[in-house]
Design a protein around this motif. Sequence first.
Motif, short mmCIF file in Angstrom:
data_model
loop_
_atom_site.label_atom_id
_atom_site.label_comp_id
_atom_site.label_asym_id
_atom_site.label_seq_id
_atom_site.Cartn_x
_atom_site.Cartn_y
_atom_site.Cartn_z
N MET A 10 -16.28 43.11 61.86
CA MET A 10 -17.21 43.76 62.80
C MET A 10 -17.97 44.87 62.12
SD MET A 10 -16.31 45.34 66.48
CE MET A 10 -15.87 43.71 67.05
N LEU A 11 -19.19 45.04 62.48
CA LEU A 11 -20.03 46.06 61.84
C LEU A 11 -19.54 47.46 62.19
CD1 LEU A 11 -22.72 46.46 60.25
CD2 LEU A 11 -23.56 47.24 62.46
N LEU A 12 -19.62 48.32 61.20
CA LEU A 12 -19.06 49.65 61.39
C LEU A 12 -20.03 50.74 61.02
CD1 LEU A 12 -15.74 48.69 59.73
CD2 LEU A 12 -16.16 49.02 62.17
N PRO A 13 -20.95 51.04 61.86
CA PRO A 13 -21.81 52.16 61.50
C PRO A 13 -21.08 53.47 61.69
CG PRO A 13 -22.41 51.27 63.64
CD PRO A 13 -21.27 50.45 63.14
N CYS A 14 -19.89 53.43 62.18
CA CYS A 14 -19.28 54.66 62.66
C CYS A 14 -17.78 54.76 62.46
CB CYS A 14 -19.58 54.80 64.14
SG CYS A 14 -19.13 53.30 65.04
N GLY A 15 -17.18 54.04 61.53
CA GLY A 15 -15.75 54.26 61.33
C GLY A 15 -15.08 53.05 60.69
N ASP A 16 -13.77 53.08 60.66
CA ASP A 16 -13.04 51.98 60.02
C ASP A 16 -12.79 50.83 61.01
OD1 ASP A 16 -10.65 53.88 61.08
OD2 ASP A 16 -10.06 51.77 61.03
N ASP A 17 -12.35 49.71 60.48
CA ASP A 17 -12.21 48.54 61.34
C ASP A 17 -10.77 48.08 61.48
OD1 ASP A 17 -13.12 45.92 58.97
OD2 ASP A 17 -11.84 47.69 58.77
N SER A 18 -9.83 48.97 61.28
CA SER A 18 -8.44 48.54 61.29
C SER A 18 -8.03 47.94 62.62
CB SER A 18 -7.53 49.73 60.95
OG SER A 18 -7.80 50.80 61.82
N ALA A 19 -8.39 48.60 63.71
CA ALA A 19 -7.98 48.10 65.02
C ALA A 19 -8.59 46.73 65.28
CB ALA A 19 -8.39 49.08 66.11
N GLN A 20 -9.88 46.61 64.92
CA GLN A 20 -10.56 45.36 65.16
C GLN A 20 -9.94 44.24 64.32
OE1 GLN A 20 -13.01 45.29 67.56
NE2 GLN A 20 -12.46 43.15 67.39
N SER A 21 -9.60 44.55 63.09
CA SER A 21 -9.00 43.54 62.22
C SER A 21 -7.69 43.05 62.81
CB SER A 21 -8.75 44.13 60.83
OG SER A 21 -9.98 44.47 60.25
N ALA A 22 -6.95 43.99 63.37
CA ALA A 22 -5.68 43.60 64.01
C ALA A 22 -5.95 42.62 65.14
CB ALA A 22 -4.97 44.84 64.55
N ALA A 23 -6.97 42.91 65.92
CA ALA A 23 -7.30 42.03 67.04
C ALA A 23 -7.70 40.65 66.52
CB ALA A 23 -8.43 42.64 67.86
N MET A 24 -8.45 40.66 65.46
CA MET A 24 -8.98 39.40 64.94
C MET A 24 -7.88 38.44 64.49
SD MET A 24 -12.24 39.35 65.17
CE MET A 24 -13.58 40.49 65.52
N THR A 25 -6.75 39.00 64.15
CA THR A 25 -5.69 38.13 63.62
C THR A 25 -4.76 37.62 64.71
OG1 THR A 25 -4.28 40.04 63.22
CG2 THR A 25 -5.70 39.32 61.41
N ILE B 272 -26.48 38.49 58.44
CA ILE B 272 -25.44 39.46 58.81
C ILE B 272 -24.06 38.89 58.48
CG2 ILE B 272 -24.33 40.67 60.74
CD1 ILE B 272 -27.08 40.76 62.13
N ASP B 273 -23.86 37.62 58.86
CA ASP B 273 -22.56 36.99 58.57
C ASP B 273 -22.27 37.02 57.07
OD1 ASP B 273 -21.79 36.43 61.15
OD2 ASP B 273 -22.46 34.33 61.13
N GLN B 274 -23.31 36.72 56.27
CA GLN B 274 -23.10 36.65 54.83
C GLN B 274 -22.72 38.02 54.24
OE1 GLN B 274 -26.84 34.88 53.77
NE2 GLN B 274 -26.24 33.00 54.89
N LYS C 122 -28.58 44.60 57.17
CA LYS C 122 -28.92 43.29 57.76
C LYS C 122 -28.97 43.37 59.29
CE LYS C 122 -29.48 41.34 53.88
NZ LYS C 122 -30.88 41.06 53.46
N VAL C 123 -28.10 44.17 59.85
CA VAL C 123 -28.14 44.36 61.30
C VAL C 123 -29.46 45.03 61.68
CG1 VAL C 123 -27.13 45.63 63.24
CG2 VAL C 123 -25.64 44.42 61.61
N ARG C 124 -29.83 46.03 60.88
CA ARG C 124 -31.09 46.72 61.17
C ARG C 124 -32.28 45.76 61.07
NH1 ARG C 124 -32.02 51.76 62.14
NH2 ARG C 124 -29.90 52.34 61.49
N GLU C 125 -32.25 44.92 60.06
CA GLU C 125 -33.34 43.93 59.92
C GLU C 125 -33.39 43.00 61.14
OE1 GLU C 125 -33.20 43.48 55.06
OE2 GLU C 125 -33.35 41.64 56.29
N PHE C 126 -32.21 42.58 61.57
CA PHE C 126 -32.15 41.69 62.73
C PHE C 126 -32.80 42.36 63.95
CE2 PHE C 126 -29.27 40.39 66.41
CZ PHE C 126 -29.99 39.24 66.71
N PHE C 127 -32.39 43.58 64.23
CA PHE C 127 -32.95 44.25 65.41
C PHE C 127 -34.43 44.62 65.22
CE2 PHE C 127 -28.59 44.44 66.76
CZ PHE C 127 -28.68 44.38 68.14
N ASP C 128 -34.83 44.86 63.98
CA ASP C 128 -36.25 45.14 63.73
C ASP C 128 -37.11 43.91 63.98
OD1 ASP C 128 -35.80 47.75 63.07
OD2 ASP C 128 -35.98 47.48 60.90
N ARG C 129 -36.57 42.76 63.62
CA ARG C 129 -37.42 41.55 63.61
C ARG C 129 -37.23 40.64 64.80
NH1 ARG C 129 -36.89 39.72 57.22
NH2 ARG C 129 -37.44 41.76 56.36
#
Lengths: 385, 385
Positions: free
Chosen positions: B1-16, B241-243, B253-260
């Motif tokens: 998950m994209l993280l403009p604002c912190g770590d992704d530990s909790a999300q990674s746990a969810a993903m598994t 973004i996925d890549q 890449k997220v910024r490009e997506f929302f820009d375009r």
Amino acid sequence: MLLPCGDDSAQSAAMTSNSREIFALILAGGSGTRFWPASRRLRPKQLLPLGPSAPLSLIRSTAERLSGLVAKERIMIATGEHLLAATQTELALPPGAYLAEPRARNTAPCIAWAARIVAREHPDAVMVVLPSDQHAQDAEEFRRILSVAADAASEGTITTIGIVPTRPEIGYGYIKRAARHREGVYRVAGFVEKPDRATAQRYVESGEYFWNAGIFVFRARDMVEKIDTHLPEMKPLLDAIDQHAGTAGEIEKVREFFDRCESVSIDYGVMEKTSDLFVVPGDFGWSDLGSWESAWELSPKDAQGNASSSSRASSNGDVFISAKNNLVERLGSAAENKKMIALVGVEDLCVIETDDALLVIPRSRSQEVRQVVEELQRLSRTDLL
Amino acid sequence: MLLPCGDDSAQSAAMTSNSREIFALILAGGSGTRFWPASRRLRPKQLLPLGPSAPLSLIRSTAERLSGLVAKERIMIATGEHLLAATQTELALPPGAYLAEPRARNTAPCIAWAARIVAREHPDAVMVVLPSDQHAQDAEEFRRILSVAADAASEGTITTIGIVPTRPEIGYGYIKRAARHREGVYRVAGFVEKPDRATAQRYVESGEYFWNAGIFVFRARDMVEKIDTHLPEMKPLLDAIDQHAGTAGEIEKVREFFDRCESVSIDYGVMEKTSDLFVVPGDFGWSDLGSWESAWELSPKDAQGNASSSSRASSNGDVFISAKNNLVERLGSAAENKKMIALVGVEDLCVIETDDALLVIPRSRSQEVRQVVEELQRLSRTDLL
């Protein structure tokens, strides 16, 4: 003059000047209910910058309106002890100018006291007694009328100002005139109580009735004599004050007077018992500013009839959208905070903001503010009274 | 998950964890105009404790309403960058839970982005997309309906919740149902625009139309496929973004997506172009809390129909005298200041106080709040927007 609160140098100076100069006694008591939430026990109506008085308080406007007729050092302010500090701050008159009533006893006792004070050195001086919380649109005409009344009073007859009525008001007492005494001065036929609508209409049409605005003009010694005659139980108490004038015992004698005297209005105690009175009809855009409704009436308004304190006092303009004939007022700290007020689709409302309360009431019901005050008393919300 | 604002530990746990568990995407953008002066650009509706949500904010209530259906670590919040800090403070979810949209692009792009994120590791996981600023009186029934929808969606068909209409509302779009698929689940015949009053009446009586509340349920991979099909210009941007997922280049890449990408709603971009949809009718006391009027409708009231935030939140009771069916709300600092509000002789008004503004508007005209916002924009009063 009694000095519960300072020296009497300014007053002494006034006392030694021409006794034909005019003294003024401004009555500044008041319970502070009709203009809640702006008015409070410790901030009654006269201390507020209401209607056209803004940004000055009503009492300040009243004092300044006398300018040119009454010298500043001859203005006296009768107020409650609890209001003394706030009143002094508002007016910045010499300390000796303030007569602090130890307890509220209606108007006759404090007028009697003030008349005694003036009469000690200036028995023939003319005194004007007037409320602190009224408005006169035409200040020059106001002074001219008072001057006519002062001339009449100097003949030795207590003189009252009669406001030429502009509508069949049922909320005021009326004064009926009798024969003309001379240009602009009539004898008084009698005082009449608040009439019903039909009677009020007849009064207005007759041209013989005027509103009693509580403005009286008299020589000091004439009022002393009338009080002694009509309220004789006050005489020994007032004599005791006179005997102790200028001594350390004076304050105590004043307190005894207010503790023991009857609570009675000058109208009931003296005027209505006096057959020999003059009335000087006056037409100077008078208003007693009796409610938020009359504050709205007298305030400047935009093209849609909205009156807003912010349009007068700040750049933080309020927003009115499809809103007509409303009054928006902020007082106290709220006026400085300049909270923006937006009224949308409402008409004929008063929206009154202070630092600790907000009132929304239709203009036509603004007398019902009293009910809020009563409710707050019931709830013991002394912080809001 | 994209993280403009912190770590992704909790999300990674969810993903598994189990991929059949449900993810939620709460849409928390909003411009903050309908609830002015409480709502502002930086404090839109979902961050306010409106109506029955008080003292919790609407977004907090929305998140808590999912409890038991969606694990806390599987909740995602899509919001604007400018709202990120306030939203994080309000919800205290793990930093990875927040999808900060670089610019507002309506709902399709952020749903597309979220679906890609979930699909990377959990392509068969069911996602619930729902607005952050709605109310559901019966939270248990709300979860039951979402659960029915999740079961339907796990068959591979995008499923929407249709709110059983309680009135001929002309302010909402409707969903028409077709044949029953199974208990509680219907095929969608089509989406229809906001109807006129007579049509709305017919819709309600037919039993075949439901309000579109913007609540959608689908498997992540099904939404990815629909987006690729119906909004193909987004595909290369989302692939990029996925890549770059989990790398330093992801944010760019997220910024490009929302820009375009095109600004398009999920309704218009996907739902209305999809013939194969389910609808699950739901009746759980839903409201979109669209205006101060609906805040009043949903708020607890006294015997005279007055709803007051002070009666809920403090002992500083407001005073209502001859006042009926009014809404009094204080928000922000004003709520803490607890200014006492007295309404006398007024009916059907909203009186809304914040620290810097006060609004008085009839309940029936509360949609016109927008006009105040427009006026403030015209006046460049950015401090009040």
